[in-house]
Design a protein around this motif. Structure first.
Motif, PDB file in Angstrom:
ATOM      1  N   MET A   1       0.833  -1.181   0.000  1.00 54.76           N
ATOM      2  CA  MET A   1       0.000   0.000   0.000  1.00 54.76           C
ATOM      3  C   MET A   1       0.876   1.242   0.000  1.00 54.76           C
ATOM      4  O   MET A   1       1.932   1.260   0.578  1.00 54.76           O
ATOM      5  CB  MET A   1      -0.875  -0.008   1.253  1.00 54.76           C
ATOM      6  N   GLY A   2       0.420   2.263  -0.645  1.00 50.17           N
ATOM      7  CA  GLY A   2       1.156   3.511  -0.669  1.00 50.17           C
ATOM      8  C   GLY A   2       0.722   4.352  -1.849  1.00 50.17           C
ATOM      9  O   GLY A   2      -0.119   3.944  -2.654  1.00 50.17           O
ATOM     10  N   LEU A   3       1.301   5.504  -1.942  1.00 42.35           N
ATOM     11  CA  LEU A   3       0.977   6.450  -3.002  1.00 42.35           C
ATOM     12  C   LEU A   3       1.779   6.118  -4.259  1.00 42.35           C
ATOM     13  O   LEU A   3       3.002   6.137  -4.246  1.00 42.35           O
ATOM     14  CB  LEU A   3       1.293   7.870  -2.530  1.00 42.35           C
ATOM     15  N   ASP A   4       1.086   5.787  -5.334  1.00 47.78           N
ATOM     16  CA  ASP A   4       1.698   5.528  -6.635  1.00 47.78           C
ATOM     17  C   ASP A   4       1.186   6.576  -7.607  1.00 47.78           C
ATOM     18  O   ASP A   4      -0.022   6.810  -7.692  1.00 47.78           O
ATOM     19  CB  ASP A   4       1.321   4.141  -7.162  1.00 47.78           C
ATOM     20  N   MET A   5       2.107   7.195  -8.349  1.00 53.00           N
ATOM     21  CA  MET A   5       1.736   8.246  -9.294  1.00 53.00           C
ATOM     22  C   MET A   5       2.340   7.938 -10.650  1.00 53.00           C
ATOM     23  O   MET A   5       3.468   7.451 -10.741  1.00 53.00           O
ATOM     24  CB  MET A   5       2.248   9.592  -8.800  1.00 53.00           C
ATOM     25  N   TYR A   6       1.579   8.241 -11.686  1.00 59.45           N
ATOM     26  CA  TYR A   6       1.998   7.934 -13.044  1.00 59.45           C
ATOM     27  C   TYR A   6       1.793   9.132 -13.961  1.00 59.45           C
ATOM     28  O   TYR A   6       0.784   9.830 -13.853  1.00 59.45           O
ATOM     29  CB  TYR A   6       1.162   6.781 -13.625  1.00 59.45           C
ATOM     30  N   LEU A   7       2.732   9.318 -14.836  1.00 58.69           N
ATOM     31  CA  LEU A   7       2.540  10.172 -16.007  1.00 58.69           C
ATOM     32  C   LEU A   7       2.491   9.203 -17.172  1.00 58.69           C
ATOM     33  O   LEU A   7       3.328   8.302 -17.271  1.00 58.69           O
ATOM     34  CB  LEU A   7       3.716  11.131 -16.201  1.00 58.69           C
ATOM     35  N   TYR A   8       1.492   9.345 -18.010  1.00 52.22           N
ATOM     36  CA  TYR A   8       1.443   8.471 -19.171  1.00 52.22           C
ATOM     37  C   TYR A   8       0.955   9.225 -20.391  1.00 52.22           C
ATOM     38  O   TYR A   8       0.272  10.230 -20.296  1.00 52.22           O
ATOM     39  CB  TYR A   8       0.605   7.216 -18.910  1.00 52.22           C
ATOM     40  N   LEU A   9       1.382   8.705 -21.529  1.00 53.03           N
ATOM     41  CA  LEU A   9       0.971   9.253 -22.818  1.00 53.03           C
ATOM     42  C   LEU A   9      -0.173   8.410 -23.351  1.00 53.03           C
ATOM     43  O   LEU A   9      -0.199   7.195 -23.158  1.00 53.03           O
ATOM     44  CB  LEU A   9       2.136   9.191 -23.808  1.00 53.03           C
ATOM     45  N   GLN A  10      -1.085   9.083 -24.027  1.00 46.47           N
ATOM     46  CA  GLN A  10      -2.143   8.356 -24.722  1.00 46.47           C
ATOM     47  C   GLN A  10      -2.134   8.817 -26.168  1.00 46.47           C
ATOM     48  O   GLN A  10      -2.267  10.012 -26.450  1.00 46.47           O
ATOM     49  CB  GLN A  10      -3.504   8.605 -24.091  1.00 46.47           C
ATOM     50  N   GLU A  11      -1.933   7.859 -27.046  1.00 49.60           N
ATOM     51  CA  GLU A  11      -1.910   8.158 -28.478  1.00 49.60           C
ATOM     52  C   GLU A  11      -3.332   8.538 -28.889  1.00 49.60           C
ATOM     53  O   GLU A  11      -4.289   7.845 -28.558  1.00 49.60           O
ATOM     54  CB  GLU A  11      -1.414   6.932 -29.250  1.00 49.60           C
ATOM     55  N   LYS A  12      -3.460   9.685 -29.547  1.00 45.36           N
ATOM     56  CA  LYS A  12      -4.793  10.223 -29.844  1.00 45.36           C
ATOM     57  C   LYS A  12      -5.597   9.352 -30.799  1.00 45.36           C
ATOM     58  O   LYS A  12      -6.798   9.185 -30.621  1.00 45.36           O
ATOM     59  CB  LYS A  12      -4.673  11.641 -30.402  1.00 45.36           C
ATOM     60  N   GLU A  13      -4.950   8.797 -31.788  1.00 47.76           N
ATOM     61  CA  GLU A  13      -5.670   8.040 -32.807  1.00 47.76           C
ATOM     62  C   GLU A  13      -6.063   6.641 -32.330  1.00 47.76           C
ATOM     63  O   GLU A  13      -7.204   6.221 -32.480  1.00 47.76           O
ATOM     64  CB  GLU A  13      -4.832   7.945 -34.084  1.00 47.76           C
ATOM     65  N   THR A  14      -5.116   5.924 -31.724  1.00 49.82           N
ATOM     66  CA  THR A  14      -5.366   4.529 -31.347  1.00 49.82           C
ATOM     67  C   THR A  14      -5.760   4.357 -29.877  1.00 49.82           C
ATOM     68  O   THR A  14      -6.152   3.266 -29.478  1.00 49.82           O
ATOM     69  CB  THR A  14      -4.114   3.670 -31.597  1.00 49.82           C
ATOM     70  N   GLN A  15      -5.596   5.420 -29.067  1.00 52.40           N
ATOM     71  CA  GLN A  15      -5.855   5.377 -27.621  1.00 52.40           C
ATOM     72  C   GLN A  15      -4.865   4.487 -26.867  1.00 52.40           C
ATOM     73  O   GLN A  15      -5.086   4.161 -25.699  1.00 52.40           O
ATOM     74  CB  GLN A  15      -7.293   4.939 -27.318  1.00 52.40           C
ATOM     75  N   GLU A  16      -3.771   4.078 -27.530  1.00 49.94           N
ATOM     76  CA  GLU A  16      -2.742   3.281 -26.863  1.00 49.94           C
ATOM     77  C   GLU A  16      -2.136   4.098 -25.722  1.00 49.94           C
ATOM     78  O   GLU A  16      -1.861   5.285 -25.860  1.00 49.94           O
ATOM     79  CB  GLU A  16      -1.637   2.909 -27.857  1.00 49.94           C
ATOM     80  N   VAL A  17      -1.927   3.438 -24.572  1.00 45.62           N
ATOM     81  CA  VAL A  17      -1.368   4.084 -23.387  1.00 45.62           C
ATOM     82  C   VAL A  17       0.084   3.651 -23.210  1.00 45.62           C
ATOM     83  O   VAL A  17       0.398   2.456 -23.277  1.00 45.62           O
ATOM     84  CB  VAL A  17      -2.195   3.720 -22.134  1.00 45.62           C
TER      85      VAL A  17
END
Length: 120
Positions: A1-17
Motif C-alpha cells: 500500500m502507498g501512493l503511486d503516481m503515473y505520467l502516461y501518454l495516450q496516443e490520440k488516434e489509437t488510444q494506446e497508453v
C-alpha cells in the motif's frame, strides 16, 4: 500500500497508453495536483503545456534553491504517503520530476496527450 503516481501518454488516434514516468510516495507532487485540480484518489488529469512549464520551473527552482522547498513544493500528508522530510529522497524525486517535465516539453502533442494519475 502507498501512493503511486503515473505520467502516461495516450496516443490520440489509437488510444494506446504508454507509461511515461512513475513515482512512489512523492507526496509533494501529489499535493501540487490536489491543490491545482482538487483530484481525488485515482483521479486522472490531462496535463496542459502551461502545467508542464509551471511544474518544470517550480521543480527547477527547488533544485537550485533547496531552502525554498517547503514554500515552492511542500510535502503533502495522506495515508501511506511516505516521508515528510526535505531529505535526500525528496530531492531525488525533485530531480527526477524536473527531468521528466523538461522532456515533456518536447512531446509531439499533435499525436499524444499527457496525463497524470495516482492511486493510494
Amino acid at each position: 500500500m502507498g501512493l503511486d503516481m503515473y505520467l502516461y501518454l495516450q496516443e490520440k488516434e489509437t488510444q494506446e497508453v504508454i507509461e511515461y514516468s512513475y513515482y512512489r510516495k512523492f507526496n509533494a507532487l501529489q499535493g501540487y495536483f490536489v491543490r491545482k485540480y482538487e483530484i481525488e484518489n485515482c483521479g486522472k488529469i490531462k496535463i496542459s503545456n502551461e502545467t508542464i512549464n509551471d511544474l518544470y520551473l517550480t521543480l527547477n527552482e527547488v533544485r537550485h534553491s533547496p531552502e525554498k522547498a517547503n514554500l515552492l513544493m511542500p510535502v503533502f500528508p495522506g495515508p501511506f504517503f511516505g516521508s515528510y522530510e526535505y531529505d535526500r529522497i525528496y530531492h531525488n524525486y525533485i530531480n527526477q520530476a524536473a527531468c521528466d517535465f523538461y522532456h515533456a516539453k518536447f512531446i509531439n502533442y499533435d499525436k499524444y496527450d499527457l496525463y497524470y494519475t495516482s492511486d493510494w
